[in-house]
Write a protein that holds these residues in place. Structure first.
Motif, PDB file in Angstrom:
ATOM      1  N   SER A  30       0.832  -1.330  -0.034  1.00 33.90           N
ATOM      2  CA  SER A  30       0.116   0.169  -0.011  1.00 33.90           C
ATOM      3  C   SER A  30       0.796   1.335  -0.250  1.00 33.90           C
ATOM      4  CB  SER A  30      -1.026   0.081   1.269  1.00 33.90           C
ATOM      5  OG  SER A  30      -0.280  -0.006   2.447  1.00 33.90           O
ATOM      6  N   ASN A  31       2.216   1.069   0.387  1.00 33.68           N
ATOM      7  CA  ASN A  31       3.072   2.211   0.543  1.00 33.68           C
ATOM      8  C   ASN A  31       3.700   2.817  -0.880  1.00 33.68           C
ATOM      9  OD1 ASN A  31       2.849   2.510   3.219  1.00 33.68           O
ATOM     10  ND2 ASN A  31       4.411   1.141   3.505  1.00 33.68           N
ATOM     11  N   ARG A  32       3.406   3.747  -1.261  1.00 34.77           N
ATOM     12  CA  ARG A  32       3.930   4.307  -2.505  1.00 34.77           C
ATOM     13  C   ARG A  32       5.427   4.718  -2.144  1.00 34.77           C
ATOM     14  NH1 ARG A  32       0.307   9.208  -4.270  1.00 34.77           N
ATOM     15  NH2 ARG A  32       0.739   9.641  -2.088  1.00 34.77           N
ATOM     16  N   ALA A  33       5.956   4.181  -3.205  1.00 38.84           N
ATOM     17  CA  ALA A  33       7.692   4.670  -3.202  1.00 38.84           C
ATOM     18  C   ALA A  33       7.965   5.816  -3.607  1.00 38.84           C
ATOM     19  CB  ALA A  33       8.461   3.551  -4.128  1.00 38.84           C
ATOM     20  N   THR A  34       8.952   6.658  -2.948  1.00 39.52           N
ATOM     21  CA  THR A  34       9.493   7.697  -3.436  1.00 39.52           C
ATOM     22  C   THR A  34      10.740   7.516  -4.055  1.00 39.52           C
ATOM     23  OG1 THR A  34       8.022   8.739  -1.942  1.00 39.52           O
ATOM     24  CG2 THR A  34       9.940  10.165  -2.857  1.00 39.52           C
ATOM     25  N   ARG A  35      10.874   7.458  -5.324  1.00 40.09           N
ATOM     26  CA  ARG A  35      12.110   7.243  -6.010  1.00 40.09           C
ATOM     27  C   ARG A  35      12.686   8.425  -6.620  1.00 40.09           C
ATOM     28  NH1 ARG A  35       8.202   3.637  -7.571  1.00 40.09           N
ATOM     29  NH2 ARG A  35       8.559   1.364  -7.001  1.00 40.09           N
ATOM     30  N   GLY A  36      14.097   8.460  -6.474  1.00 37.99           N
ATOM     31  CA  GLY A  36      14.791   9.645  -6.940  1.00 37.99           C
ATOM     32  C   GLY A  36      15.281   9.171  -8.486  1.00 37.99           C
ATOM     33  N   ARG A  37      14.372   9.122  -9.444  1.00 40.55           N
ATOM     34  CA  ARG A  37      14.835   8.829 -10.803  1.00 40.55           C
ATOM     35  C   ARG A  37      13.835   8.963 -11.553  1.00 40.55           C
ATOM     36  NH1 ARG A  37      13.528   2.735 -11.297  1.00 40.55           N
ATOM     37  NH2 ARG A  37      12.648   2.221  -9.600  1.00 40.55           N
ATOM     38  N   GLY A  38      14.261   8.891 -12.958  1.00 41.94           N
ATOM     39  CA  GLY A  38      13.270   9.155 -14.055  1.00 41.94           C
ATOM     40  C   GLY A  38      12.859   7.907 -14.352  1.00 41.94           C
ATOM     41  N   PRO A  39      12.242   7.808 -15.701  1.00 36.97           N
ATOM     42  CA  PRO A  39      11.463   6.541 -15.951  1.00 36.97           C
ATOM     43  C   PRO A  39      12.366   5.276 -16.492  1.00 36.97           C
ATOM     44  CG  PRO A  39      11.220   8.363 -17.825  1.00 36.97           C
ATOM     45  CD  PRO A  39      12.012   8.971 -16.632  1.00 36.97           C
ATOM     46  N   MET A  40      13.732   5.644 -16.520  1.00 40.94           N
ATOM     47  CA  MET A  40      14.595   4.653 -17.194  1.00 40.94           C
ATOM     48  C   MET A  40      14.429   3.371 -16.464  1.00 40.94           C
ATOM     49  SD  MET A  40      15.418   7.793 -17.787  1.00 40.94           S
ATOM     50  CE  MET A  40      16.761   8.283 -16.607  1.00 40.94           C
ATOM     51  N   ARG A  41      14.452   2.183 -17.013  1.00 42.82           N
ATOM     52  CA  ARG A  41      14.516   0.969 -16.623  1.00 42.82           C
ATOM     53  C   ARG A  41      15.800  -0.004 -16.849  1.00 42.82           C
ATOM     54  NH1 ARG A  41       9.862   2.242 -18.563  1.00 42.82           N
ATOM     55  NH2 ARG A  41      10.208   0.623 -20.323  1.00 42.82           N
ATOM     56  N   GLY A  42      15.853  -0.954 -16.674  1.00 42.86           N
ATOM     57  CA  GLY A  42      16.888  -2.221 -16.928  1.00 42.86           C
ATOM     58  C   GLY A  42      16.689  -2.748 -18.358  1.00 42.86           C
TER      59      GLY A  42
ATOM     60  N   GLY B 253       0.607   1.573 -17.659  1.00 42.02           N
ATOM     61  CA  GLY B 253       2.121   1.646 -17.628  1.00 42.02           C
ATOM     62  C   GLY B 253       2.793   2.864 -18.155  1.00 42.02           C
ATOM     63  N   GLN B 254       2.006   3.451 -19.298  1.00 39.71           N
ATOM     64  CA  GLN B 254       2.694   4.525 -19.938  1.00 39.71           C
ATOM     65  C   GLN B 254       2.326   5.972 -18.988  1.00 39.71           C
ATOM     66  OE1 GLN B 254       1.054   7.184 -21.645  1.00 39.71           O
ATOM     67  NE2 GLN B 254       2.268   8.108 -22.644  1.00 39.71           N
ATOM     68  N   VAL B 255       1.384   5.594 -18.249  1.00 40.26           N
ATOM     69  CA  VAL B 255       0.935   7.000 -17.356  1.00 40.26           C
ATOM     70  C   VAL B 255       1.788   6.954 -16.043  1.00 40.26           C
ATOM     71  CG1 VAL B 255      -0.753   7.847 -15.704  1.00 40.26           C
ATOM     72  CG2 VAL B 255      -1.539   7.164 -18.082  1.00 40.26           C
ATOM     73  N   GLU B 256       2.032   5.670 -15.343  1.00 37.15           N
ATOM     74  CA  GLU B 256       3.107   5.805 -14.408  1.00 37.15           C
ATOM     75  C   GLU B 256       4.368   6.030 -14.598  1.00 37.15           C
ATOM     76  OE1 GLU B 256       5.597   4.129 -11.262  1.00 37.15           O
ATOM     77  OE2 GLU B 256       5.675   3.765 -13.447  1.00 37.15           O
ATOM     78  N   GLU B 257       4.972   5.941 -15.965  1.00 33.36           N
ATOM     79  CA  GLU B 257       6.289   6.012 -16.368  1.00 33.36           C
ATOM     80  C   GLU B 257       6.466   7.627 -16.650  1.00 33.36           C
ATOM     81  OE1 GLU B 257       7.844   4.692 -20.527  1.00 33.36           O
ATOM     82  OE2 GLU B 257       9.037   3.668 -19.375  1.00 33.36           O
ATOM     83  N   ILE B 258       5.519   7.928 -17.349  1.00 33.05           N
ATOM     84  CA  ILE B 258       5.390   9.507 -17.567  1.00 33.05           C
ATOM     85  C   ILE B 258       5.313  10.358 -16.599  1.00 33.05           C
ATOM     86  CG2 ILE B 258       4.565  11.324 -18.914  1.00 33.05           C
ATOM     87  CD1 ILE B 258       6.148   9.334 -20.754  1.00 33.05           C
ATOM     88  N   TYR B 259       4.534  10.090 -15.601  1.00 35.25           N
ATOM     89  CA  TYR B 259       4.277  11.038 -14.570  1.00 35.25           C
ATOM     90  C   TYR B 259       5.268  10.801 -13.320  1.00 35.25           C
ATOM     91  CZ  TYR B 259       0.226  12.859 -16.650  1.00 35.25           C
ATOM     92  OH  TYR B 259      -0.628  13.451 -17.729  1.00 35.25           O
TER      93      TYR B 259
ATOM     94  N   GLY C  73       8.374  10.609 -14.262  1.00 33.14           N
ATOM     95  CA  GLY C  73       9.437  11.447 -14.683  1.00 33.14           C
ATOM     96  C   GLY C  73       9.071  12.753 -15.450  1.00 33.14           C
ATOM     97  N   HIS C  74       7.976  13.121 -14.671  1.00 32.27           N
ATOM     98  CA  HIS C  74       7.221  14.586 -15.302  1.00 32.27           C
ATOM     99  C   HIS C  74       8.426  15.756 -15.626  1.00 32.27           C
ATOM    100  CE1 HIS C  74       3.657  16.286 -16.741  1.00 32.27           C
ATOM    101  NE2 HIS C  74       3.617  17.136 -15.840  1.00 32.27           N
ATOM    102  N   ASN C  75       9.202  15.614 -14.681  1.00 28.49           N
ATOM    103  CA  ASN C  75      10.102  16.899 -14.543  1.00 28.49           C
ATOM    104  C   ASN C  75      11.028  16.468 -15.864  1.00 28.49           C
ATOM    105  OD1 ASN C  75      11.337  14.638 -13.339  1.00 28.49           O
ATOM    106  ND2 ASN C  75      12.437  15.858 -12.058  1.00 28.49           N
ATOM    107  N   ILE C  76      11.463  15.279 -15.992  1.00 31.18           N
ATOM    108  CA  ILE C  76      12.280  15.102 -17.252  1.00 31.18           C
ATOM    109  C   ILE C  76      11.542  15.403 -18.407  1.00 31.18           C
ATOM    110  CG2 ILE C  76      13.633  13.553 -18.349  1.00 31.18           C
ATOM    111  CD1 ILE C  76      14.663  14.156 -15.548  1.00 31.18           C
ATOM    112  N   VAL C  77      10.371  14.929 -18.630  1.00 29.97           N
ATOM    113  CA  VAL C  77       9.427  15.420 -19.578  1.00 29.97           C
ATOM    114  C   VAL C  77       9.486  16.860 -20.035  1.00 29.97           C
ATOM    115  CG1 VAL C  77       7.252  15.367 -20.768  1.00 29.97           C
ATOM    116  CG2 VAL C  77       7.981  13.391 -19.441  1.00 29.97           C
ATOM    117  N   LYS C  78       9.038  17.630 -18.974  1.00 29.40           N
ATOM    118  CA  LYS C  78       9.172  19.006 -19.216  1.00 29.40           C
ATOM    119  C   LYS C  78      10.415  19.538 -19.696  1.00 29.40           C
ATOM    120  CE  LYS C  78       5.176  20.508 -16.493  1.00 29.40           C
ATOM    121  NZ  LYS C  78       4.595  20.896 -17.666  1.00 29.40           N
TER     122      LYS C  78
END
Length: 612
Positions: free
Chosen positions: A2-14, A234-240, A242-247
């Motif tokens: 139930s906890n949302r992770a606060t990640r310090g990263r953009g939308p990149m993956r492995g 998946g697309q919405v979660e990924e983009i938002y 890394g919203h600051n990167i998109v902007k």
């Protein structure tokens, strides 16, 4: 979960990022068999649902016959009154109607009880599925998550399970009541008139043919709808995320276009599935009306011949409606079951994914380990045809500080993933104190390590809870001591609530560097035997970096430490520096030795400081 992770990263993956989710072709029948097997644990309440649903339907079925008796009594009374031989027996009519009311009340009570039980069952199925998915996630290999978007995985837990639970709640009861009603009504119709029943049954093949045709056309669209819904999430979660990167890169238009494309696919599959679903009702009503016409004509003829009573015609017409209605409902349930199957298929695909295998039959205990690590001719590639690490060998002694340097893509982070057994080597072995890490239980291996990564990970909770994440029984004194050692105590006490302040995505007053300090404090508190530092100070300023470096040096005393570094100034005091390039160790030694060689390391080091 139930906890949302606060990640310090953009939308990149492995590795494998951006791959489309694999959809296996499974038929409706096979998926429903799996669902039935899954629901066996709830057999007792399901049996109760069946009993109460059948009882409710049976009491409801008897109603038209009794109502027909009342109609016949009124009709005969009118005939008697017209002929002057008597009148309507209102006491008998009242008695019949009270009996009818009692039957309908009992039917409603049984229906209410089975509805409550079925709601309980469907919610328990959803609960159990979420529980199984949550447990499954922790048994799955890292490669699964690195080849899919987060939204695609989350869609299995949220959309698919929700859809499955809701449709199951509605469809299962409807199947039982409709099937019971069809059989019961058929018996009652045969009891009234065989010829009129035959006329109604002639419309049945037409109904069944239409249902089969519509279901065959709509199933691919229902499945596509669930697939595209997962892609959209998946697309919405990924983009938002890394919203600051998109902007920052002015990619709003391309993101909107990508969303529009996926959304259009979802729209097309959704409206087509709903179109076929919506077409079923008017078609079934048309077929049902044909039955009414046949009954009206044939029934009038039989009354004239005194073969049946007037009240029986009324009962039969009501039974015709009650006969066609469950067929229509079963058709609707057919569409609903396709939605259920599409969601269940995706859930079962996830639950049946390959898990991390434990090969240790007699696992080695970790309590007596010292921290000697050796890589012996390690060979590895995320894909078998593409090797990333080639014949890698090195011995690291207990308490040594080992720095791993090299250009991007050299295999530094991959090496750490192998050490943590996120992946297993393709060839060779990684040993701790002479024991192959495959001889340990994975969870035991990971207890040996403390990690501070470049990408911070804090969960939705207080600062105190985030620091003690690796040691849940830590005292307040230990928590604050770890924070002081990481130079985080001062900024923590200046925050609203101090150690009780909640960290979440809206905590804009906590900087990326401060979040990194908290992860360092977490590693200090965990007190592991082996440390892994992946560019741990990259998010802090130079002054703070120097202070953290002092704290980390104290922490690393007596512990085996692996430090991945891009800023070579931070690892000059390392006991051993491993210089990697294209998956191989091209040089190793301490800072002075490698500079004296004037090789690859010297070029890297000088390129960072040539301007200075």
């Amino acid at each position: 979960m139930s906890n949302r992770a606060t990640r310090g990263r953009g939308p990149m993956r492995g590795p494998g990022a951006g791959m489309a989710p694999g959809e296996k072709a499974k038929d409706l029948k096979g998926t429903m068999k799996k669902l039935i097997r899954y629901m066996r644990r709830f057999y007792l309440p399901i049996i109760l649902v069946i009993i109460f649903a059948i009882a409710s339907t049976v009491f409801n079925i008897v109603g038209p016959t009794i109502l027909g008796d009342a109609t016949t009594e009124i009709f005969n009374g009118l005939i008697r009154k017209i002929s002057g031989t008597g009148g309507i027996d209102f006491d008998k009519v009242t008695h019949i109607l009270l009996l009818l009311l009692g039957l309908y009340v009992i039917s409603a009570v049984f229906s209410f009880i089975q509805g409550l039980i079925m709601t309980h069952v469907s919610n328990n199925v959803s609960y159990q599925m979420r529980k199984d998915i949550s447990e499954k996630i922790h048994r799955m290999p890292m490669k699964y998550f690195e080849s899919r978007t987060y939204g695609e995985v989350l869609s299995r837990v949220t959309n698919d399970v929700d859809t499955l639970g809701q449709s199951l709640n509605q469809s299962m009861t409807q199947i039982i009541t409709s099937a019971t009603q069809i059989v019961g009504v058929l018996v009652m119709m045969l009891r009234i008139s065989l010829p009129m029943t035959g006329a109604v049954l002639l419309t049945l093949p037409l109904s069944m043919g239409l249902i089969a045709l519509i279901m065959s056309k709509s199933q691919p669209y229902f499945k596509a709808q669930q697939k595209h819904l997962g892609e959209l999430n998946g697309q919405v979660e990924e983009i938002y995320s890394g919203h600051n990167i998109v902007k920052a890169f002015n990619k709003e238009e391309s993101v909107i276009k990508e969303f529009k494309d996926v959304n259009e696919k979802l729209y097309n599959s959704a409206w087509k599935s709903q179109f076929f679903s919506g077409a079923m009702m008017p078609l079934m009503q048309f077929v049902g009306n044909l039955g009414y016409v046949a009954v009206a004509i044939l029934g009038g003829y039989l009354v004239i011949k005194n073969s049946i009573k007037v009240g029986q015609i009324q009962s039969f017409i009501q039974y015709v409606r009650n006969f066609s209605q469950p067929i229509t409902q079963l058709a609707q349930v057919g569409n609903m079951m396709q939605t259920t199957a599409a969601s269940a298929e995706r859930v079962f695909e996830f639950l049946e994914e390959e898990e991390e295998t434990e090969v240790a039959k007699n696992p080695v205990p970790i309590e007596s380990l010292s921290g000697n690590v050796s890589f012996e001719h390690v060979n590895f590639g995320y894909n078998p045809e593409q090797t990333i690490i080639n014949d890698f060998s090195v011995n690291v002694k207990e308490g040594q500080k080992v720095a791993i340097v090299g250009p991007t893509g050299a295999g530094k982070t991959t090496l750490i993933k192998l050490l943590m057994r996120f992946y297993d080597v393709n060839a060779g072995a990684i040993k701790i104190d002479g024991h192959d890490i495959r001889e340990f239980i994975r969870s035991d291996i990971r207890q040996l390590f403390g990690m501070v990564l470049q990408d911070t990970w804090l969960y939705n909770g207080t600062i105190r809870d985030n620091i003690r994440y690796g040691k849940l029984d830590a005292t307040e004194e230990e928590i604050q001591g770890a924070a002081r050692a990481a130079f985080a105590h001062h900024f923590i006490v200046t925050q609203p609530g101090g150690y009780d302040m909640v960290i979440n995505e809206e905590s804009n007053n906590v900087s990326q560097g401060q979040k990194q300090l908290l992860t360092i404090a977490r590693a200090i508190l965990a007190d592991p035997k082996i440390l892994i530092l992946d560019e741990a100070t990259s998010s802090v300023d130079t002054r703070t970096e120097e202070r953290i470096q002092m704290a980390m040096d104290n922490l690393m005393q007596g512990r085996t430490s692996f430090v991945i570094a891009h800023r070579l100034s931070t690892i000059k005091d390392a006991d051993v520096i491993l210089v990697m390039n294209h998956g191989d160790i091209v040089e190793q030694g301490n800072h002075e030795e490698l500079l004296a060689k004037g090789g690859f390391y010297a070029d890297l080091y000088n390129s960072q400081f040539e301007n200075a």
